[in-house]
Motif scaffolding. Structure first.
Motif, mmCIF file in Angstrom:
data_model
loop_
_atom_site.group_PDB
_atom_site.id
_atom_site.type_symbol
_atom_site.label_atom_id
_atom_site.label_comp_id
_atom_site.label_asym_id
_atom_site.label_seq_id
_atom_site.Cartn_x
_atom_site.Cartn_y
_atom_site.Cartn_z
ATOM 1 N N ASN A 126 0.814 -1.225 0.000
ATOM 2 C CA ASN A 126 0.000 0.000 0.000
ATOM 3 C C ASN A 126 0.841 1.266 0.000
ATOM 4 N N VAL A 127 1.970 1.214 -0.690
ATOM 5 C CA VAL A 127 2.854 2.371 -0.769
ATOM 6 C C VAL A 127 3.024 2.764 -2.236
ATOM 7 N N MET A 128 2.741 4.029 -2.518
ATOM 8 C CA MET A 128 2.964 4.583 -3.845
ATOM 9 C C MET A 128 3.756 5.863 -3.650
ATOM 10 N N LEU A 129 4.833 5.995 -4.430
ATOM 11 C CA LEU A 129 5.657 7.191 -4.307
ATOM 12 C C LEU A 129 5.691 7.941 -5.630
ATOM 13 N N GLU A 130 5.812 9.229 -5.499
ATOM 14 C CA GLU A 130 5.929 10.070 -6.679
ATOM 15 C C GLU A 130 7.413 10.299 -6.954
ATOM 16 N N TYR A 131 7.807 10.054 -8.189
ATOM 17 C CA TYR A 131 9.194 10.215 -8.612
ATOM 18 C C TYR A 131 9.232 11.177 -9.788
ATOM 19 N N SER A 132 10.366 11.830 -9.924
ATOM 20 C CA SER A 132 10.572 12.574 -11.162
ATOM 21 C C SER A 132 10.733 11.529 -12.266
ATOM 22 N N CYS A 133 10.546 11.943 -13.487
ATOM 23 C CA CYS A 133 10.667 10.979 -14.588
ATOM 24 C C CYS A 133 12.053 10.344 -14.620
ATOM 25 N N GLU A 134 13.084 11.130 -14.333
ATOM 26 C CA GLU A 134 14.443 10.594 -14.341
ATOM 27 C C GLU A 134 14.638 9.557 -13.234
ATOM 28 N N GLU A 135 14.126 9.874 -12.025
ATOM 29 C CA GLU A 135 14.250 8.933 -10.906
ATOM 30 C C GLU A 135 13.474 7.648 -11.176
ATOM 31 N N ALA A 136 12.291 7.797 -11.739
ATOM 32 C CA ALA A 136 11.471 6.616 -12.041
ATOM 33 C C ALA A 136 12.163 5.744 -13.088
ATOM 34 N N THR A 137 12.713 6.398 -14.101
ATOM 35 C CA THR A 137 13.420 5.644 -15.135
ATOM 36 C C THR A 137 14.614 4.907 -14.535
ATOM 37 N N THR A 138 15.350 5.585 -13.667
ATOM 38 C CA THR A 138 16.506 4.957 -13.009
ATOM 39 C C THR A 138 16.067 3.759 -12.177
ATOM 40 N N ARG A 139 15.002 3.931 -11.406
ATOM 41 C CA ARG A 139 14.517 2.830 -10.556
ATOM 42 C C ARG A 139 14.051 1.647 -11.405
ATOM 43 N N LEU A 140 13.297 1.917 -12.413
ATOM 44 C CA LEU A 140 12.793 0.840 -13.279
ATOM 45 C C LEU A 140 13.939 0.156 -14.028
ATOM 46 N N GLN A 141 14.897 0.947 -14.465
ATOM 47 C CA GLN A 141 16.054 0.371 -15.166
ATOM 48 C C GLN A 141 16.847 -0.537 -14.221
ATOM 49 N N ARG A 142 17.006 -0.100 -12.975
ATOM 50 C CA ARG A 142 17.726 -0.917 -11.986
ATOM 51 C C ARG A 142 16.979 -2.237 -11.728
ATOM 52 N N ASN A 143 15.648 -2.178 -11.624
ATOM 53 C CA ASN A 143 14.857 -3.402 -11.454
ATOM 54 C C ASN A 143 15.029 -4.342 -12.642
ATOM 55 N N LEU A 144 15.046 -3.773 -13.833
ATOM 56 C CA LEU A 144 15.223 -4.582 -15.042
ATOM 57 C C LEU A 144 16.611 -5.221 -15.066
ATOM 58 N N GLU A 145 17.631 -4.454 -14.734
ATOM 59 C CA GLU A 145 18.997 -4.996 -14.699
ATOM 60 C C GLU A 145 19.133 -6.108 -13.663
ATOM 61 N N ASN A 146 18.502 -5.937 -12.501
ATOM 62 C CA ASN A 146 18.531 -6.981 -11.469
ATOM 63 C C ASN A 146 17.854 -8.257 -11.951
ATOM 64 N N ALA A 147 16.743 -8.106 -12.650
ATOM 65 C CA ALA A 147 16.036 -9.277 -13.175
ATOM 66 C C ALA A 147 16.889 -9.992 -14.222
ATOM 67 N N LYS A 148 17.559 -9.230 -15.081
ATOM 68 C CA LYS A 148 18.422 -9.841 -16.099
ATOM 69 C C LYS A 148 19.602 -10.565 -15.453
ATOM 70 N N ALA A 149 20.183 -9.960 -14.422
ATOM 71 C CA ALA A 149 21.301 -10.593 -13.718
ATOM 72 C C ALA A 149 20.850 -11.878 -13.041
ATOM 73 N N SER A 150 19.674 -11.845 -12.439
ATOM 74 C CA SER A 150 19.133 -13.050 -11.797
ATOM 75 C C SER A 150 18.898 -14.156 -12.821
ATOM 76 N N LEU A 151 18.431 -13.772 -13.996
ATOM 77 C CA LEU A 151 18.200 -14.763 -15.048
ATOM 78 C C LEU A 151 19.511 -15.379 -15.516
ATOM 79 N N GLU A 152 20.559 -14.578 -15.637
ATOM 80 C CA GLU A 152 21.868 -15.110 -16.037
ATOM 81 C C GLU A 152 22.393 -16.122 -15.027
#
Length: 166
Positions: A97-123
């Motif tokens: 139940n937590v939603m945070l407001e991010y600047s577009c740059e921060e949101a992109t950074t966070r989402l990119q980091r999540n994607l990179e973590n998922a790719k690393a886990s898959l490797e």
């Protein structure tokens, strides 16, 4: 017991998955393991089943990660694809139940980091699966060699038995 292979090689381990020992000296393996041939085969079959169970779990994790990469997880359990018009900020659901407001740059950074973590886990998962498949192959070969050696020994005993009766 698996270390009593007669080969003198130490099995490796990968992230809690024990390495399988290749049995070079099939004749001495059961005695070194303190087992008869049938018990040795049962032990090897049990280990093979354990490897297969772990393989099924890793394959399920791999499917989940591949689905995650296809849909991209915004937060745990929440998936989204979006096209965002010009805006100064976006809100990302973080879970619990937590939603945070991010600047577009921060949101992109966070989402990119999540994607990179998922790719690393898959490797890592793919490497684990390859290691596990190698261990399954070693176990199958070992089981076949022990079984074939036992069949050969039984045939020798059968051939010698009639010769003694003569």
């Amino acid at each position: 017991m698996a270390s009593s292979s007669g080969s003198g090689e130490v099995a490796t381990e990968r992230r809690g998955i024990p390495g399988a020992q290749f049995v070079e000296d099939v004749q001495t393996y059961p005695a070194q393991a303190g087992l008869d041939v049938n018990s040795a085969l049962a032990f090897l079959q049990e280990r093979l089943q354990q490897y297969k169970l772990v393989e099924m779990k890793l394959l399920a994790q791999q499917r989940d990660l591949q689905a995650l990469l296809a849909d991209f997880e915004v937060s745990e359990g929440i998936y989204s694809r979006a096209h965002i018009e010009d805006t100064d900020s976006v809100c990302l659901w973080l879970g619990a139940n937590v939603m945070l407001e991010y600047s577009c740059e921060e949101a992109t950074t966070r989402l990119q980091r999540n994607l990179e973590n998922a790719k690393a886990s898959l490797e890592v998962l793919v490497a684990d699966l390859q290691f596990l498949r190698d261990q399954v192959t070693i176990m199958r070969v070992t089981i076949a060699r022990v079984y074939n050696w036992d069949v050969h020994q039984k045939r020798i005993r059968q051939a010698v038995a009639p010769a003694k009766d003569s």
